[in-house]
Design an enzyme around this catalytic site. Structure first.
Site, short mmCIF file in Angstrom:
data_model
loop_
_atom_site.label_atom_id
_atom_site.label_comp_id
_atom_site.label_asym_id
_atom_site.label_seq_id
_atom_site.Cartn_x
_atom_site.Cartn_y
_atom_site.Cartn_z
N ASP A 179 0.93 -1.46 0.17
CA ASP A 179 0.08 0.09 -0.09
C ASP A 179 0.90 1.26 -0.11
O ASP A 179 1.83 1.42 0.82
CB ASP A 179 -0.96 -0.04 1.26
N GLY A 180 0.52 2.18 -0.77
CA GLY A 180 1.30 3.55 -0.81
C GLY A 180 1.62 4.06 0.21
O GLY A 180 2.79 4.67 0.50
N ASP A 198 1.26 8.53 -10.64
CA ASP A 198 0.23 8.27 -11.60
C ASP A 198 -0.92 7.46 -10.86
O ASP A 198 -1.69 6.79 -11.43
CB ASP A 198 0.50 7.18 -12.55
N ASP A 201 -3.46 10.71 -4.08
CA ASP A 201 -3.36 11.98 -3.52
C ASP A 201 -1.87 12.16 -3.00
O ASP A 201 -1.35 11.28 -2.21
CB ASP A 201 -4.30 12.01 -2.16
#
Lengths: 323, 323
Positions: A179-180, A198, A201
């Protein structure tokens, strides 16, 4: 293009004023029945959007190559007569073979050609591999990290879009299936020379020297570019600028053929995004089998030139509202 | 935009290589039944084109303002929720209130800002009056001739698009209701400083110092810009260049949001179209009630920058073919 969520054209109301892709805006309707509010044509793929009513764009589905569902999202790959293969995520058109170049190349080379000698690059989203393919053209780059949680998406791109997913073949690429937000918290500030977003938020993205994130089209009524740039300069403490590219198939009912890019730099030497000090030419193949299709230094600089209505000056304040 | 015939995206095979709008490409289908080949949605207007199959763009008709037929063509004016009023000629979308500025302003100011002190301007087609409105901003201009055969078309624009047809109110404008070819033969060579062609084949247009004519989109596969420029330099004996603008609603299935402009000069001092020596700013209202919305000098120069695939060089010859 964005492989995690679909950019919706909705400008968020958070403190940054960055665009936040919160809505999965469009719905696929390959022959199936959907809400009465939106027109449908059996055998055609439609994009339509609740925030941009009264407009619909259809592509005829010549052949469905793949339909499936990962842990995270629905995927559809089909062939068209005009745009080649098309990838759809949760009903939203992500890219077509014909015009992906104008997005992937611009999103990559606008930031990377603006700084000298980029070595470490981080990509959020972009699971298709096209931006990786473009980063690969930069020989100064030593490390390419990509944060993409959906491995099935990557596999589908590798199978059906080999010229795009070829980016993964660059040995400098390291895929982080995570997860980012978790990844972000694990990385010290200032780790990367450039971060390309890309996907989602970028509020907390102060990890890099420069940052490139998708912005709204200048045709989008609620976009106030001047305000966006002022806010982002406050947050990132460096320079910020807005560029755009033309992507014919990109969600037209929101961005109508134009995708914007927000470019920001953090504290440090001034970054003049308009004049690429680190030029890249058609001879730079990297892992790609093809030279650059869209990007060149002239297009780089031109992409920052905005229509008068998109600039907020005393003279056109009223005009801007009329567009 | 073109008010006489609909630009089709078909490149002619005549000696000039100019694009020749020979086909009325699209068909309106406001609720009526059409050929089975094209999708239809009752209550929506569709554009689709036989030479660009598999793609269709729909605008919901909120209200039909006018439907009629002149001696020459069918006309339709309807309202949309997003683009304001839309004008359709023989089934082909001509302009929308929202985005007409990017075409009219660019088509006018690209040639007129490239030469010093333009005095006499001739417009072919452009019966809507928008280009007249833009020419009107140039105070050096003394005479504006427009050649438009369909007076009913002009009346419909005056009634439903007053902010566009306002161009006719400039006292320098003289309307010639006459077939373009006949008019051309009646005028000596070199009469005009600039000729703007918003309508038909410019093969014989050596009447002016500079010429601006609509060209294909750079995304159009068969367009060879380099060849076009070489041919037009041979014919007009001066400089020639290709620029483009972004018009979201312009026949997408052919031009996909991009309209090109071919600019040529005849013998005489070199005209450098890329660098406007006769700049015009937002303070130039002319007959218009509004400042320039789209055009500015920066956009002027930027509009000549082309994607790599649209330039024919040794390096990207193969790439260009792939787009």
């Amino acid at each position: 293009m964005g492989s995690i969520v679909h950019p919706s054209g909705v400008t968020s109301n958070d403190e940054t004023g960055f665009s936040t892709p919160k809505i999965t805006a469009a719905e696929g309707n390959v022959g199936e029945s959907r809400s009465d509010e939106h027109p449908q044509i059996p055998g055609w793929f439609a994009e339509h959007c609740p925030i941009w009513p009264g407009e619909a764009h259809f592509l005829k589905v010549e052949n469905i190559c793949f339909q499936g569902k990962s842990e995270f999202q629905d995927m559809l790959v089909f062939e068209t007569s005009t745009y080649g293969k098309v990838f759809v995520l949760d009903g939203a058109l992500q890219l077509t073979e014909k015009d992906e170049c104008s997005y992937q190349e611009m999103m990559t080379h606008l930031p990377l050609c603006s700084i000298p000698n980029p070595k470490k690059v981080l990509l959020f989203g972009g699971g298709d591999g096209g931006i990786l393919r473009e980063i690969s053209r930069h020989s100064s780059v030593e490390q390419i990290d990509i944060c993409e949680i959906d491995t099935m998406l990557i596999d589908v791109y590798k199978k059906y879009f080999p010229d795009i997913a070829i980016g993964y073949k660059d040995p400098r690429v390291k895929l982080h299936v995570i997860d980012g937000t978790i990844f972000l918290n694990s990385v010290p500030k200032g780790t990367y020379d450039a971060i390309i977003v890309d996907a989602f938020d970028p509020v907390t993205l102060c990890l890099g020297r420069v940052l490139c994130i998708q912005g709204e089209s200048f045709w989008f009524k609620s976009l106030d570019i001047e305000e966006l740039l002022i806010k982002s300069r406050k947050i990132f403490k460096g320079s910020s600028d807005y560029a755009w590219t033309n992507v014919p198939t990109y969600p037209r009912q929101v961005n109508i053929g134009v995708i914007g890019f927000l470019l920001c730099s953090t504290e440090g030497p001034y970054v003049d995004f308009r004049n690429p000090i680190n030029p890249i030419g058609p001879e730079n193949y990297g892992i790609s089998k093809h030279p650059l299709k869209y990007y060149n230094s002239e297009v780089h600089s031109a992409s920052f030139c905005l229509p008068s209505f998109a600039k907020r000056t005393e003279a056109n304040k009223s005009t801007a509202k009329k567009i």
